[in-house]
Scaffold this motif. Sequence first.
Motif, mmCIF file in Angstrom:
data_model
loop_
_atom_site.group_PDB
_atom_site.id
_atom_site.type_symbol
_atom_site.label_atom_id
_atom_site.label_comp_id
_atom_site.label_asym_id
_atom_site.label_seq_id
_atom_site.Cartn_x
_atom_site.Cartn_y
_atom_site.Cartn_z
ATOM 1 N N ILE A 42 0.855 -1.201 0.000
ATOM 2 C CA ILE A 42 0.000 0.000 0.000
ATOM 3 C C ILE A 42 0.888 1.248 0.000
ATOM 4 O O ILE A 42 0.629 2.232 -0.717
ATOM 5 C CB ILE A 42 -0.925 0.003 1.230
ATOM 6 C CG1 ILE A 42 -1.953 -1.129 1.138
ATOM 7 C CG2 ILE A 42 -1.638 1.347 1.357
ATOM 8 C CD1 ILE A 42 -3.010 -0.946 0.095
ATOM 9 N N GLY A 43 1.959 1.225 0.801
ATOM 10 C CA GLY A 43 2.887 2.364 0.833
ATOM 11 C C GLY A 43 3.582 2.564 -0.503
ATOM 12 O O GLY A 43 3.800 3.705 -0.937
ATOM 13 N N ALA A 44 3.931 1.458 -1.197
ATOM 14 C CA ALA A 44 4.578 1.585 -2.507
ATOM 15 C C ALA A 44 3.649 2.243 -3.523
ATOM 16 O O ALA A 44 4.062 3.130 -4.282
ATOM 17 C CB ALA A 44 5.016 0.201 -2.997
ATOM 18 N N ALA A 45 2.391 1.808 -3.537
ATOM 19 C CA ALA A 45 1.428 2.443 -4.448
ATOM 20 C C ALA A 45 1.216 3.909 -4.086
ATOM 21 O O ALA A 45 1.086 4.770 -4.971
ATOM 22 C CB ALA A 45 0.098 1.690 -4.405
ATOM 23 N N ALA A 46 1.204 4.198 -2.773
ATOM 24 C CA ALA A 46 1.026 5.593 -2.337
ATOM 25 C C ALA A 46 2.228 6.451 -2.734
ATOM 26 O O ALA A 46 2.066 7.644 -3.039
ATOM 27 C CB ALA A 46 0.813 5.637 -0.826
ATOM 28 N N MET A 47 3.430 5.859 -2.746
ATOM 29 C CA MET A 47 4.605 6.625 -3.185
ATOM 30 C C MET A 47 4.431 7.090 -4.621
ATOM 31 O O MET A 47 4.761 8.232 -4.976
ATOM 32 C CB MET A 47 5.874 5.766 -3.066
ATOM 33 C CG MET A 47 6.462 5.713 -1.690
ATOM 34 S SD MET A 47 8.129 5.020 -1.695
ATOM 35 C CE MET A 47 7.808 3.325 -2.178
ATOM 36 N N GLY A 48 3.926 6.194 -5.481
ATOM 37 C CA GLY A 48 3.700 6.588 -6.871
ATOM 38 C C GLY A 48 2.628 7.651 -6.991
ATOM 39 O O GLY A 48 2.784 8.623 -7.749
ATOM 40 N N TYR A 228 4.235 2.372 -10.343
ATOM 41 C CA TYR A 228 4.307 2.073 -8.909
ATOM 42 C C TYR A 228 3.077 1.273 -8.455
ATOM 43 O O TYR A 228 3.191 0.286 -7.720
ATOM 44 C CB TYR A 228 4.420 3.377 -8.113
ATOM 45 C CG TYR A 228 5.835 3.844 -7.902
ATOM 46 C CD1 TYR A 228 6.615 4.275 -8.968
ATOM 47 C CD2 TYR A 228 6.402 3.853 -6.637
ATOM 48 C CE1 TYR A 228 7.914 4.703 -8.785
ATOM 49 C CE2 TYR A 228 7.713 4.279 -6.438
ATOM 50 C CZ TYR A 228 8.458 4.701 -7.520
ATOM 51 O OH TYR A 228 9.750 5.125 -7.330
ATOM 52 N N ALA A 229 1.903 1.721 -8.896
ATOM 53 C CA ALA A 229 0.678 1.011 -8.498
ATOM 54 C C ALA A 229 0.668 -0.408 -9.074
ATOM 55 O O ALA A 229 0.226 -1.354 -8.406
ATOM 56 C CB ALA A 229 -0.542 1.792 -8.976
ATOM 57 N N GLY A 230 1.154 -0.567 -10.315
ATOM 58 C CA GLY A 230 1.180 -1.894 -10.925
ATOM 59 C C GLY A 230 2.109 -2.857 -10.206
ATOM 60 O O GLY A 230 1.756 -4.025 -9.981
ATOM 61 N N VAL A 231 3.291 -2.383 -9.828
ATOM 62 C CA VAL A 231 4.222 -3.241 -9.075
ATOM 63 C C VAL A 231 3.619 -3.614 -7.717
ATOM 64 O O VAL A 231 3.724 -4.768 -7.269
ATOM 65 C CB VAL A 231 5.574 -2.524 -8.892
ATOM 66 C CG1 VAL A 231 6.486 -3.316 -7.960
ATOM 67 C CG2 VAL A 231 6.253 -2.329 -10.244
#
Length: 360
Positions: A42-48, A228-231
Amino acid sequence: MGRSQRTIIGFVCAVLVVAWLIVLPHHYGKTNTVLWAQALYIGAAAMGLNLLTGYNGQVSIGHGAFFGLGAYTSALLIQQHGWQFLPTLLVAAPLCFVVGVLIGFPALRVKGLYLALVTLGLAVLFPDLTKHYVHVTGGTNLVSLDQQHLFPPAWVPTSVSAIGRDDQWAYYVTLGCALVLFVVVIGIVRSRFGRALIAVRDHEAAAQTAGINIASVKVLAFALSALYAGVAGSCSVLIVTNASADKIGTFQLSIQFLVAVVIGGTATVLGPMIGGWLVVFVQHWISTTLPNHVSSTGTVGRVVANPASSPAIFGILLILFVFALPDGLVGGARRLWSTGRARLRSRTPPSPAPAAPLAS
């Protein structure tokens, strides 16, 4: 405190946090390990999303669609083509980037609330597309994976792929992806492109006068956030062992990413990761721990003790949080630090003026 000292302290803190994250699954059970892995993706998608919304000023409430695209890409390649998980990232990430470019170009014509509505339409449309083109389990769009599909490769050390603790493999893959994406964000923010993102957000006309290609910056920001969201979506397949999409779930994910950005602090590097952790663990605490510590007598007690009320309680806490810390946690910490330094300087007595040299 000088800049070099702050850099050293920040580096030491980062090493300690990464070391803690590495040993974490060896000290917690599967439930907590899964929660930490969810917080990481969730944090990775939020970074993007923060690159797009925080640094570039483009609001999106449809990134759940890119998350789903990454999840479906990995799940279908694993289930129907026998791929290992890691190679699927090499397909999911570029695919989401390209789709982000394709959607970013039409989005150039709108901004603000109108762009948010366009991305909302994307989140609403995506589940219908999966129902039309993905038919797997019982004719539905649910792509289920068993443990055999998600088992770690043979080269993975047994300390990671221990029998019965395959959650550790999922956690470490998610952690590795999150760390790589985090380092990339730091590089982007400190690069010329990062400064262009902020310039376009703050004043498009001035940025264009300075020679910045507005369209390229906006489209690239959209594409990077989609990547980012895809990864993150691909990593979620390892945790939840399936890929699925419905209108409510896709919209909820999009809102979770946005909430993580707001809670952690917009236009900050570390904020979205902290926000992702809070979104996952606070919701888990409200739905599982809080009802066990509240008496079910009385109207308020019955409402709080009911797990079905957890989204409403989380919403109330979110409203209170925004009132207390409108800049998010990182922004609020910076403001508190600046206020403390200013007060400390005001209390420090001025140093005496140097004595004048005696006349010879």
